[in-house]
Design a protein around this motif. Structure first.
Motif, PDB file in Angstrom:
ATOM      1  N   ALA A 126       0.837  -1.196   0.000  1.00 45.85           N
ATOM      2  CA  ALA A 126       0.000   0.000   0.000  1.00 45.85           C
ATOM      3  C   ALA A 126       0.872   1.246   0.000  1.00 45.85           C
ATOM      4  O   ALA A 126       1.994   1.229   0.492  1.00 45.85           O
ATOM      5  N   SER A 127       0.338   2.344  -0.551  1.00 48.89           N
ATOM      6  CA  SER A 127       1.160   3.543  -0.695  1.00 48.89           C
ATOM      7  C   SER A 127       1.624   4.083   0.651  1.00 48.89           C
ATOM      8  O   SER A 127       2.718   4.614   0.762  1.00 48.89           O
ATOM      9  N   GLY A 128       0.803   3.974   1.709  1.00 48.13           N
ATOM     10  CA  GLY A 128       1.238   4.420   3.037  1.00 48.13           C
ATOM     11  C   GLY A 128       2.426   3.621   3.535  1.00 48.13           C
ATOM     12  O   GLY A 128       3.374   4.177   4.095  1.00 48.13           O
ATOM     13  N   ASP A 129       2.376   2.305   3.324  1.00 52.29           N
ATOM     14  CA  ASP A 129       3.495   1.447   3.706  1.00 52.29           C
ATOM     15  C   ASP A 129       4.740   1.828   2.918  1.00 52.29           C
ATOM     16  O   ASP A 129       5.830   1.908   3.469  1.00 52.29           O
ATOM     17  N   LEU A 130       4.561   2.055   1.636  1.00 48.07           N
ATOM     18  CA  LEU A 130       5.684   2.353   0.756  1.00 48.07           C
ATOM     19  C   LEU A 130       6.304   3.698   1.116  1.00 48.07           C
ATOM     20  O   LEU A 130       7.527   3.831   1.163  1.00 48.07           O
ATOM     21  N   THR A 131       5.474   4.682   1.407  1.00 46.26           N
ATOM     22  CA  THR A 131       5.992   5.989   1.802  1.00 46.26           C
ATOM     23  C   THR A 131       6.825   5.873   3.065  1.00 46.26           C
ATOM     24  O   THR A 131       7.935   6.407   3.132  1.00 46.26           O
ATOM     25  N   LEU A 132       6.307   5.192   4.081  1.00 45.78           N
ATOM     26  CA  LEU A 132       7.062   5.031   5.328  1.00 45.78           C
ATOM     27  C   LEU A 132       8.359   4.273   5.074  1.00 45.78           C
ATOM     28  O   LEU A 132       9.410   4.635   5.609  1.00 45.78           O
ATOM     29  N   SER A 133       8.315   3.254   4.239  1.00 46.54           N
ATOM     30  CA  SER A 133       9.529   2.491   3.936  1.00 46.54           C
ATOM     31  C   SER A 133      10.573   3.357   3.241  1.00 46.54           C
ATOM     32  O   SER A 133      11.757   3.309   3.584  1.00 46.54           O
ATOM     33  N   ILE A 134      10.145   4.153   2.278  1.00 42.91           N
ATOM     34  CA  ILE A 134      11.087   5.027   1.565  1.00 42.91           C
ATOM     35  C   ILE A 134      11.689   6.044   2.527  1.00 42.91           C
ATOM     36  O   ILE A 134      12.909   6.204   2.603  1.00 42.91           O
ATOM     37  N   LEU A 135      10.831   6.734   3.269  1.00 41.94           N
ATOM     38  CA  LEU A 135      11.325   7.747   4.204  1.00 41.94           C
ATOM     39  C   LEU A 135      12.220   7.112   5.270  1.00 41.94           C
ATOM     40  O   LEU A 135      13.278   7.650   5.606  1.00 41.94           O
ATOM     41  N   GLY A 136      11.794   5.972   5.805  1.00 42.32           N
ATOM     42  CA  GLY A 136      12.575   5.311   6.852  1.00 42.32           C
ATOM     43  C   GLY A 136      13.937   4.841   6.375  1.00 42.32           C
ATOM     44  O   GLY A 136      14.947   5.035   7.061  1.00 42.32           O
ATOM     45  N   LEU A 137      13.980   4.244   5.198  1.00 40.49           N
ATOM     46  CA  LEU A 137      15.266   3.774   4.677  1.00 40.49           C
ATOM     47  C   LEU A 137      16.172   4.941   4.317  1.00 40.49           C
ATOM     48  O   LEU A 137      17.377   4.902   4.603  1.00 40.49           O
TER      49      LEU A 137
ATOM     50  N   THR B 141       0.924  -6.088   9.752  1.00 41.16           N
ATOM     51  CA  THR B 141       1.997  -5.878   8.780  1.00 41.16           C
ATOM     52  C   THR B 141       2.439  -4.418   8.772  1.00 41.16           C
ATOM     53  O   THR B 141       3.631  -4.119   8.755  1.00 41.16           O
ATOM     54  N   ARG B 142       1.484  -3.512   8.804  1.00 44.39           N
ATOM     55  CA  ARG B 142       1.833  -2.089   8.841  1.00 44.39           C
ATOM     56  C   ARG B 142       2.514  -1.732  10.151  1.00 44.39           C
ATOM     57  O   ARG B 142       3.444  -0.922  10.175  1.00 44.39           O
ATOM     58  N   PHE B 143       2.069  -2.343  11.258  1.00 46.79           N
ATOM     59  CA  PHE B 143       2.709  -2.066  12.543  1.00 46.79           C
ATOM     60  C   PHE B 143       4.158  -2.557  12.534  1.00 46.79           C
ATOM     61  O   PHE B 143       5.047  -1.875  13.029  1.00 46.79           O
ATOM     62  N   PHE B 144       4.383  -3.716  11.958  1.00 47.12           N
ATOM     63  CA  PHE B 144       5.761  -4.214  11.872  1.00 47.12           C
ATOM     64  C   PHE B 144       6.612  -3.286  10.997  1.00 47.12           C
ATOM     65  O   PHE B 144       7.789  -3.076  11.278  1.00 47.12           O
ATOM     66  N   GLY B 145       6.024  -2.718   9.941  1.00 46.39           N
ATOM     67  CA  GLY B 145       6.736  -1.724   9.143  1.00 46.39           C
ATOM     68  C   GLY B 145       7.107  -0.506   9.982  1.00 46.39           C
ATOM     69  O   GLY B 145       8.220   0.025   9.893  1.00 46.39           O
ATOM     70  N   LEU B 146       6.193  -0.087  10.827  1.00 43.98           N
ATOM     71  CA  LEU B 146       6.448   1.028  11.740  1.00 43.98           C
ATOM     72  C   LEU B 146       7.574   0.669  12.718  1.00 43.98           C
ATOM     73  O   LEU B 146       8.489   1.463  12.958  1.00 43.98           O
TER      74      LEU B 146
END
Length: 180
Positions: free
Chosen positions: A2-13, A98-103
């Motif tokens: 999902a785009s929210g997951d992807l945004t957090l992943s990009i910003l986080g990395l 899954t989103r929480f684990f991404g967080l």
């Protein structure tokens, strides 16, 4: 993804340091590719959106061969947005495992242990609320009430997983509260 997951992943990395698009994609796949693979058709438009929003910058560097490569860097505004997303995650980032684990993957970038603990307490509160995959007359159905062995299995697995996660959350919150 999902785009929210992807945004957090990009910003986080990118919060961990600059990288080129191919490296960013590889790192995202390392995080979640087995569950939610990310395609170029999702990644590069997301990067472009973040660039247009002023959260990510792109510049060229010499590559290993003759080709130059595009390197992505988090801007100051991008760092601020990353910290905001970590400090104030959306309800879905708390309720969806899954989103929480991404967080959780990036929560260590949040510098204040009190903020980290607040996020974990939100997840703990969510897990402590009565819930089920199945409901009868408006109330959650417990595993002991289900005759179907597969549905009962779902509920037993969820119960065990939830208990393990609640135990870890309580431990992690206590450790964060004890931090200087």
């Amino acid at each position: 993804m999902a785009s929210g997951d992807l945004t957090l992943s990009i910003l986080g990395l990118l919060g961990e340091g600059p990288m080129h698009g191919y490296e960013l994609k590889a790192r995202i796949l390392e995080l979640s590719g087995h569950l939610r693979p990310v395609s170029d058709g999702a990644l590069y438009p997301a990067i472009t959106r973040l660039e247009k929003a002023g959260l990510v910058e792109r510049h060229e560097e010499e590559g290993a061969g003759a080709a130059r490569r595009q390197v992505l860097t988090l801007t100051e505004a991008g760092g601020t947005e990353l910290l905001r997303r970590l400090r104030e995650p959306a309800d879905l980032d708390i309720s969806d495992q899954t989103r929480f684990f991404g967080l959780l993957t990036f929560l260590s970038q949040l510098p204040d242990p009190a903020d980290q603990a607040r996020v974990l307490r939100r997840r703990l509160a969510f897990l402590e609320a009565p819930t089920s995959f199945f409901y009868r007359d408006g109330r959650p159905v417990r595993a002991e009430e289900v005759a179907d062995p597969f549905r009962r299995g779902m509920l037993l697995i969820a119960r065990a997983t939830g208990a393990a996660e609640r135990g870890w959350l309580e431990e992690a919150i206590a450790a964060l509260q004890a931090a200087p």
